[in-house]
Design a protein around this motif. Structure first.
Motif, PDB file in Angstrom:
ATOM      1  N   TYR A  99       0.818  -1.079  -0.152  1.00  0.00           N
ATOM      2  CA  TYR A  99      -0.026   0.020   0.028  1.00  0.00           C
ATOM      3  C   TYR A  99       0.620   1.283   0.032  1.00  0.00           C
ATOM      4  CZ  TYR A  99      -4.271  -2.803   1.361  1.00  0.00           C
ATOM      5  OH  TYR A  99      -5.281  -3.527   1.394  1.00  0.00           O
ATOM      6  N   PHE A 100       1.878   1.182   1.080  1.00  0.00           N
ATOM      7  CA  PHE A 100       2.690   2.428   1.047  1.00  0.00           C
ATOM      8  C   PHE A 100       3.658   2.632  -0.134  1.00  0.00           C
ATOM      9  CE2 PHE A 100       1.942   1.875   5.917  1.00  0.00           C
ATOM     10  CZ  PHE A 100       1.073   2.883   5.985  1.00  0.00           C
ATOM     11  N   ALA A 101       4.169   1.589  -0.830  1.00  0.00           N
ATOM     12  CA  ALA A 101       5.137   1.677  -1.613  1.00  0.00           C
ATOM     13  C   ALA A 101       4.706   2.064  -2.990  1.00  0.00           C
ATOM     14  CB  ALA A 101       5.826   0.293  -1.927  1.00  0.00           C
ATOM     15  N   MET A 102       2.978   1.702  -3.363  1.00  0.00           N
ATOM     16  CA  MET A 102       2.547   2.076  -4.413  1.00  0.00           C
ATOM     17  C   MET A 102       1.858   3.317  -4.091  1.00  0.00           C
ATOM     18  SD  MET A 102       1.398  -1.650  -5.746  1.00  0.00           S
ATOM     19  CE  MET A 102       0.776  -0.980  -7.219  1.00  0.00           C
ATOM     20  N   ALA A 103       1.891   4.066  -3.026  1.00  0.00           N
ATOM     21  CA  ALA A 103       1.078   5.347  -2.823  1.00  0.00           C
ATOM     22  C   ALA A 103       1.303   6.374  -3.593  1.00  0.00           C
ATOM     23  CB  ALA A 103       1.307   5.889  -1.283  1.00  0.00           C
ATOM     24  N   PRO A 104       0.082   6.811  -4.541  1.00  0.00           N
ATOM     25  CA  PRO A 104       0.216   7.948  -5.286  1.00  0.00           C
ATOM     26  C   PRO A 104      -0.038   9.383  -4.619  1.00  0.00           C
ATOM     27  CG  PRO A 104      -2.233   7.133  -5.351  1.00  0.00           C
ATOM     28  CD  PRO A 104      -1.254   6.181  -4.361  1.00  0.00           C
ATOM     29  N   PHE A 105      -0.214   9.327  -3.348  1.00  0.00           N
ATOM     30  CA  PHE A 105      -0.193  10.516  -2.649  1.00  0.00           C
ATOM     31  C   PHE A 105       0.664  10.450  -1.332  1.00  0.00           C
ATOM     32  CE2 PHE A 105      -4.552   9.738  -4.567  1.00  0.00           C
ATOM     33  CZ  PHE A 105      -4.546  10.784  -5.251  1.00  0.00           C
ATOM     34  N   THR A 106       0.988  11.830  -0.795  1.00  0.00           N
ATOM     35  CA  THR A 106       1.553  11.612   0.365  1.00  0.00           C
ATOM     36  C   THR A 106       0.812  10.738   1.425  1.00  0.00           C
ATOM     37  OG1 THR A 106       2.851  13.418  -0.166  1.00  0.00           O
ATOM     38  CG2 THR A 106       2.609  13.134   2.275  1.00  0.00           C
ATOM     39  N   VAL A 107       1.289  10.087   2.433  1.00  0.00           N
ATOM     40  CA  VAL A 107       0.807   9.486   3.446  1.00  0.00           C
ATOM     41  C   VAL A 107       0.529  10.444   4.502  1.00  0.00           C
ATOM     42  CG1 VAL A 107       0.848   7.492   4.959  1.00  0.00           C
ATOM     43  CG2 VAL A 107       1.497   7.169   2.499  1.00  0.00           C
ATOM     44  N   GLN A 108      -0.463  10.592   5.214  1.00  0.00           N
ATOM     45  CA  GLN A 108      -0.818  11.255   6.114  1.00  0.00           C
ATOM     46  C   GLN A 108      -1.187  10.555   7.363  1.00  0.00           C
ATOM     47  OE1 GLN A 108      -3.075  14.645   4.621  1.00  0.00           O
ATOM     48  NE2 GLN A 108      -1.566  15.892   5.160  1.00  0.00           N
ATOM     49  N   CYS A 109      -0.775  10.501   8.795  1.00  0.00           N
ATOM     50  CA  CYS A 109      -1.146   9.923   9.928  1.00  0.00           C
ATOM     51  C   CYS A 109      -1.473  10.829  11.159  1.00  0.00           C
ATOM     52  CB  CYS A 109      -0.066   9.057  10.170  1.00  0.00           C
ATOM     53  SG  CYS A 109       0.331   7.741   9.081  1.00  0.00           S
ATOM     54  N   TRP A 110      -2.829  10.695  11.399  1.00  0.00           N
ATOM     55  CA  TRP A 110      -3.297  11.706  12.545  1.00  0.00           C
ATOM     56  C   TRP A 110      -3.359  10.792  14.157  1.00  0.00           C
ATOM     57  CZ3 TRP A 110      -5.274  11.519   7.663  1.00  0.00           C
ATOM     58  CH2 TRP A 110      -5.003  12.898   7.073  1.00  0.00           C
ATOM     59  N   PRO A 111      -3.556  11.260  15.057  1.00  0.00           N
ATOM     60  CA  PRO A 111      -3.745  10.877  16.371  1.00  0.00           C
ATOM     61  C   PRO A 111      -4.756   9.879  16.343  1.00  0.00           C
ATOM     62  CG  PRO A 111      -2.725  12.875  16.785  1.00  0.00           C
ATOM     63  CD  PRO A 111      -2.992  12.867  15.294  1.00  0.00           C
ATOM     64  N   GLY A 112      -4.932   8.586  16.873  1.00  0.00           N
ATOM     65  CA  GLY A 112      -6.209   7.725  16.752  1.00  0.00           C
ATOM     66  C   GLY A 112      -6.577   7.858  18.161  1.00  0.00           C
ATOM     67  N   ASP A 113      -7.555   7.035  18.297  1.00  0.00           N
ATOM     68  CA  ASP A 113      -8.043   6.921  19.842  1.00  0.00           C
ATOM     69  C   ASP A 113      -7.649   5.792  20.640  1.00  0.00           C
ATOM     70  OD1 ASP A 113      -9.993   6.348  21.901  1.00  0.00           O
ATOM     71  OD2 ASP A 113     -11.636   7.099  21.071  1.00  0.00           O
ATOM     72  N   ALA A 114      -6.482   5.783  21.244  1.00  0.00           N
ATOM     73  CA  ALA A 114      -5.954   5.086  22.047  1.00  0.00           C
ATOM     74  C   ALA A 114      -6.712   4.024  22.818  1.00  0.00           C
ATOM     75  CB  ALA A 114      -4.544   5.608  22.852  1.00  0.00           C
ATOM     76  N   GLU A 115      -7.613   4.703  23.615  1.00  0.00           N
ATOM     77  CA  GLU A 115      -8.602   3.759  24.456  1.00  0.00           C
ATOM     78  C   GLU A 115      -9.586   2.756  23.773  1.00  0.00           C
ATOM     79  OE1 GLU A 115     -12.101   4.620  27.896  1.00  0.00           O
ATOM     80  OE2 GLU A 115     -10.740   6.565  27.051  1.00  0.00           O
ATOM     81  N   ARG A 116     -10.055   3.520  22.738  1.00  0.00           N
ATOM     82  CA  ARG A 116     -10.714   2.501  21.815  1.00  0.00           C
ATOM     83  C   ARG A 116     -10.027   1.699  21.106  1.00  0.00           C
ATOM     84  NH1 ARG A 116     -15.662   5.784  18.414  1.00  0.00           N
ATOM     85  NH2 ARG A 116     -16.327   7.156  20.080  1.00  0.00           N
ATOM     86  N   SER A 117      -8.980   1.810  20.857  1.00  0.00           N
ATOM     87  CA  SER A 117      -7.774   0.935  20.250  1.00  0.00           C
ATOM     88  C   SER A 117      -7.359  -0.235  20.979  1.00  0.00           C
ATOM     89  CB  SER A 117      -6.635   1.575  19.333  1.00  0.00           C
ATOM     90  OG  SER A 117      -6.485   0.938  18.358  1.00  0.00           O
ATOM     91  N   GLU A 118      -7.536  -0.095  22.368  1.00  0.00           N
ATOM     92  CA  GLU A 118      -7.311  -1.143  23.389  1.00  0.00           C
ATOM     93  C   GLU A 118      -5.863  -1.198  23.417  1.00  0.00           C
ATOM     94  OE1 GLU A 118      -9.335  -4.656  22.739  1.00  0.00           O
ATOM     95  OE2 GLU A 118     -11.302  -3.884  22.834  1.00  0.00           O
ATOM     96  N   LYS A 119      -4.949  -0.043  23.304  1.00  0.00           N
ATOM     97  CA  LYS A 119      -3.676   0.047  23.454  1.00  0.00           C
ATOM     98  C   LYS A 119      -3.310   0.517  24.901  1.00  0.00           C
ATOM     99  CE  LYS A 119      -3.200  -1.507  19.089  1.00  0.00           C
ATOM    100  NZ  LYS A 119      -2.345  -2.895  18.858  1.00  0.00           N
ATOM    101  N   GLN A 120      -2.011  -0.018  25.564  1.00  0.00           N
ATOM    102  CA  GLN A 120      -1.811   0.244  26.729  1.00  0.00           C
ATOM    103  C   GLN A 120      -0.592   1.407  26.675  1.00  0.00           C
ATOM    104  OE1 GLN A 120      -3.665  -0.285  29.494  1.00  0.00           O
ATOM    105  NE2 GLN A 120      -4.950  -1.456  28.176  1.00  0.00           N
ATOM    106  N   GLY A 121      -0.362   1.942  27.534  1.00  0.00           N
ATOM    107  CA  GLY A 121       0.782   3.021  27.691  1.00  0.00           C
ATOM    108  C   GLY A 121       0.680   4.217  26.648  1.00  0.00           C
ATOM    109  N   ASP A 122       1.748   4.643  26.444  1.00  0.00           N
ATOM    110  CA  ASP A 122       1.772   5.821  25.509  1.00  0.00           C
ATOM    111  C   ASP A 122       2.380   5.729  24.197  1.00  0.00           C
ATOM    112  OD1 ASP A 122       4.586   5.511  26.101  1.00  0.00           O
ATOM    113  OD2 ASP A 122       5.020   7.338  26.720  1.00  0.00           O
TER     114      ASP A 122
END
Length: 241
Positions: A99-122
């Motif tokens: 997906y990334f190697a063939m990306a025709p546009f710049t990839v952008q990543c924004w902060p997600g919801d850590a609580e809903r994603s069930e991830k621990q820590g920072d």
């Protein structure tokens, strides 16, 4: 008149299909509108410059982050299709890298919801988009990852559709990644622990270009997932300055 009606149908069907595809690949912000997406908050990189660590973990701009809302098989994890074991964890990671190697546009990543994603820590949790394409939605649609239930109703429905069609990991037997990380395996599965420690406080994965030049020392600990590495207070090996 009949010919004209037939022509209208021929035009309308592809148009409706294109609209459906567009709606399927809606922009990110799966967890709701409360996360404002500003240029200051976004991590940006060309797709070819993003390093994939596993099927749901990346390094972007030197920062390691989990992609929110999905859980992909671990790198050493195997699935069983028609009685044959396949390296579904590696397959998921390679699909994400494609997906990334063939990306025709710049990839952008924004902060997600850590609580809903069930991830621990920072550890950073991000929602990533390639233009209007939601990366997590694409992985789930292609049967390369499972949704974190409740993170996004859209992700849940996309996974149900993939399951009904027996796409990707839904086409055979698989242990849920979270249970695999806890040590559960399919009967007969020869799962592998592919990460290893690098120095006293770092770890490195097999998809890293530096892995081939890294030598496994006698005291190097093989690690089954990046989550396990973090539990051991290890930090992914930073890129060279």
């Amino acid at each position: 008149m009949k010919r004209f009606s037939h022509l209208i149908v021929l035009i309308a069907v592809p148009a409706l299909f294109a609209l459906a595809v567009y709606l399927q690949d809606k922009p990110v912000n799966a967890a709701g509108d409360k996360i404002a997406k500003t240029d200051e908050m976004a991590l940006e990189a060309e797709g070819r410059d993003i390093q994939v660590i596993d099927g749901d973990t990346i390094m972007i701009n030197g920062k390691v982050a989990d992609i929110a809302g999905m859980d992909a098989p671990e790198l050493g994890q195997q699935c069983r299709h028609n009685g044959t074991f396949q390296d579904c964890g590696m397959s998921s990671a390679m699909q994400l890298r494609k997906y990334f190697a063939m990306a025709p546009f710049t990839v952008q990543c924004w902060p997600g919801d850590a609580e809903r994603s069930e991830k621990q820590g920072d550890f950073p949790i991000v929602e990533c988009g390639i233009g209007e394409r939601d990366v997590a939605a694409a992985m789930i649609t292609d049967g390369e990852a499972l949704p974190i239930l409740g993170y996004s109703h859209r992700y849940d429905s996309l996974s149900t559709e993939a399951d009904n069609a027996k796409i990707g990991i839904h086409g055979g037997d698989i242990i849920a990644p979270e249970k695999w990380r806890d040590g559960k395996r399919l009967d007969g599965e020869n799962g592998h622990c592919l990460y290893r420690t690098e120095g006293a406080n770092n770890y490195i994965g097999p998809l890293d270009p530096r892995f081939a030049d890294s030598t496994a020392k006698e005291d190097s600990i093989k690690i089954c997932s990046d989550e396990e590495a973090r539990d051991k207070n290890l930090v992914y090996l930073a890129p060279a300055p």
